[in-house]
Write a protein that holds these residues in place. Structure first.
Motif, PDB file in Angstrom:
ATOM      1  N   ARG A  90       0.813  -1.205   0.000  1.00  0.00           N
ATOM      2  CA  ARG A  90       0.000   0.000   0.000  1.00  0.00           C
ATOM      3  C   ARG A  90       0.853   1.263   0.000  1.00  0.00           C
ATOM      4  NH1 ARG A  90      -4.646  -2.338   4.216  1.00  0.00           N
ATOM      5  NH2 ARG A  90      -5.306  -4.040   2.832  1.00  0.00           N
ATOM      6  N   TYR A  93       1.368   2.134  -3.520  1.00  0.00           N
ATOM      7  CA  TYR A  93       0.118   2.246  -4.263  1.00  0.00           C
ATOM      8  C   TYR A  93       0.067   3.567  -5.020  1.00  0.00           C
ATOM      9  CZ  TYR A  93      -4.936   1.391  -4.938  1.00  0.00           C
ATOM     10  OH  TYR A  93      -6.185   1.152  -5.446  1.00  0.00           O
ATOM     11  N   TRP A  97      -4.805   5.216  -1.124  1.00  0.00           N
ATOM     12  CA  TRP A  97      -5.365   3.873  -0.970  1.00  0.00           C
ATOM     13  C   TRP A  97      -6.625   3.976  -0.124  1.00  0.00           C
ATOM     14  CZ3 TRP A  97      -7.072   0.630   2.786  1.00  0.00           C
ATOM     15  CH2 TRP A  97      -7.264  -0.718   2.439  1.00  0.00           C
ATOM     16  N   ASP A 221      -9.630   6.918  -5.293  1.00  0.00           N
ATOM     17  CA  ASP A 221      -8.775   5.751  -5.437  1.00  0.00           C
ATOM     18  C   ASP A 221      -9.026   5.097  -6.793  1.00  0.00           C
ATOM     19  OD1 ASP A 221      -7.635   3.236  -5.419  1.00  0.00           O
ATOM     20  OD2 ASP A 221      -8.224   2.752  -3.368  1.00  0.00           O
ATOM     21  N   GLY A 223      -6.121   3.610  -8.217  1.00  0.00           N
ATOM     22  CA  GLY A 223      -5.101   2.569  -8.168  1.00  0.00           C
ATOM     23  C   GLY A 223      -4.258   2.440  -9.424  1.00  0.00           C
ATOM     24  N   ASN A 294     -11.373   2.347  -8.520  1.00  0.00           N
ATOM     25  CA  ASN A 294     -10.487   1.275  -8.956  1.00  0.00           C
ATOM     26  C   ASN A 294     -11.325   0.031  -9.254  1.00  0.00           C
ATOM     27  OD1 ASN A 294      -8.600  -0.739  -9.307  1.00  0.00           O
ATOM     28  ND2 ASN A 294      -7.410  -0.234  -7.477  1.00  0.00           N
ATOM     29  N   LYS A 297     -11.316  -2.957  -6.953  1.00  0.00           N
ATOM     30  CA  LYS A 297     -11.973  -2.859  -5.645  1.00  0.00           C
ATOM     31  C   LYS A 297     -13.488  -2.854  -5.746  1.00  0.00           C
ATOM     32  CE  LYS A 297      -8.145  -0.625  -3.278  1.00  0.00           C
ATOM     33  NZ  LYS A 297      -7.721   0.450  -2.356  1.00  0.00           N
TER      34      LYS A 297
END
Length: 313
Positions: A90, A93, A97, A221, A223, A294, A297
């Motif tokens: 992370r 990342y 994150w 996020d 990513g 992302n 996720k």
């Protein structure tokens, strides 16, 4: 165990024990609850629970008197190991994150469909927990979210009680200094979120900025897999302009539903969930927005049955 403290008022709600013929399967929701609090990831939580059950199969438990306690200890230790490696990943990342969100209205596959959350495990709180060391996070979560005694925690993490008390004290100070203040009234929270989304749908910059606190913080996020701001965006008008620009470039329908237990927003396009937004509300305005776009996720989510509205009506 004692009752959880006020920092984590209720935690997950569990299904009834004995929901299958397998005694250990009845504990899956509890183990997923512990693992999600610790990992902030549905995927990683499921990995931890699966590893826990594999260890159960390989272990002679004929002398185990409390299976739930034994499983909780194992999943805690598995998560502690995973947190150490996850922390390194992370730190590398791309951009902020954020945790994987739990969306109540989504038609989700096992295991997320077995879980419901409240504000005690909000996205914003999970972001704060990310700043703790793995050991601090484990001790804090077990004590504050699940009401474990110091003796229970010491056995679960394999440390002395005195050491666990010190970890808890440090974690409490850190969390209390960084935990966001929020409006506990659910109806007020939802009204503010709905007004914000309708302003975004109308493309009205001033109206949208008016729903935001002057020092609002937006964390997005992507990513590296989807366009998103690489740093938090601060301020009502900068946040409003960024969101209106994103809505114009990538139109999506939105619906209000529970995101980690409090009213949030789900965005869909082409039959897929393309974004989930969680909010912190205080004094009638939004003070924090956590926007997960992302795709990795969002894979555990499927388009649900919530009402949808075009973003640029």
């Amino acid at each position: 165990m004692r009752a959880p403290s006020s920092l984590f008022s209720r935690g997950f709600e569990h299904q009834e024990e004995g929901m299958t013929d397998e005694p250990w399967e009845a504990h899956r929701p509890h183990l997923m609850s512990v693992a999600y609090h610790l990992m902030g990831s549905v995927t990683e939580a499921e990995d931890a629970v699966q590893e826990t059950f594999l260890r159960l199969v390989r272990t002679d438990t004929s002398d185990v008197r409390d299976l739930k306690s034994w499983l909780t200890t194992v999943v805690t230790r598995v998560c502690l190991d995973l947190l150490t490696s996850a922390r390194a990943r992370r730190e590398q990342y791309v951009g902020p994150w954020l945790p994987e969100p739990i969306v109540a209205a989504a038609t989700t596959p096992d295991p997320a469909d077995r879980l419901t959350l409240d504000e005690s495990v909000s996205i914003a709180m999970l972001v704060v927990l990310e700043s703790l060391s793995p050991a601090e996070r484990v001790v804090f979560v077990l004590h504050e979210a699940f009401g474990f005694s110091h003796a229970d925690i010491a056995r679960a993490v394999g440390r002395q009680e005195a050491a666990c008390r010190q970890l808890l004290a440090r974690a409490r100070r850190h969390v209390r200094s960084r935990a966001p203040r929020f409006t506990p009234d659910r109806a007020e929270h939802q009204a503010v979120v709905t007004a914000f989304l309708r302003a975004a749908s109308n493309g009205d910059l001033d109206e949208l900025a008016g729903a935001l606190d002057s020092r609002v913080v937006l964390r997005s996020d992507g990513g590296g897999n989807f366009p998103a701001a690489r740093r938090p965006v601060i301020g009502a008008y900068p946040v409003a302009r960024l969101l209106l620009g994103a809505a114009e470039r990538r139109p999506a329908a939105w619906g209000v539903t529970a995101v980690n237990g409090m009213p949030g927003a789900v965005f869909t396009a082409g039959g897929k969930v393309v974004g989930v937004m969680a909010f912190t509300v205080l004094g009638g305005r939004i003070t924090e927005i956590d926007f997960v776009v992302n795709p990795e996720k969002l894979r555990h989510l499927a388009p649900g049955t919530w009402p949808t509205h075009p973003m640029r009506a």
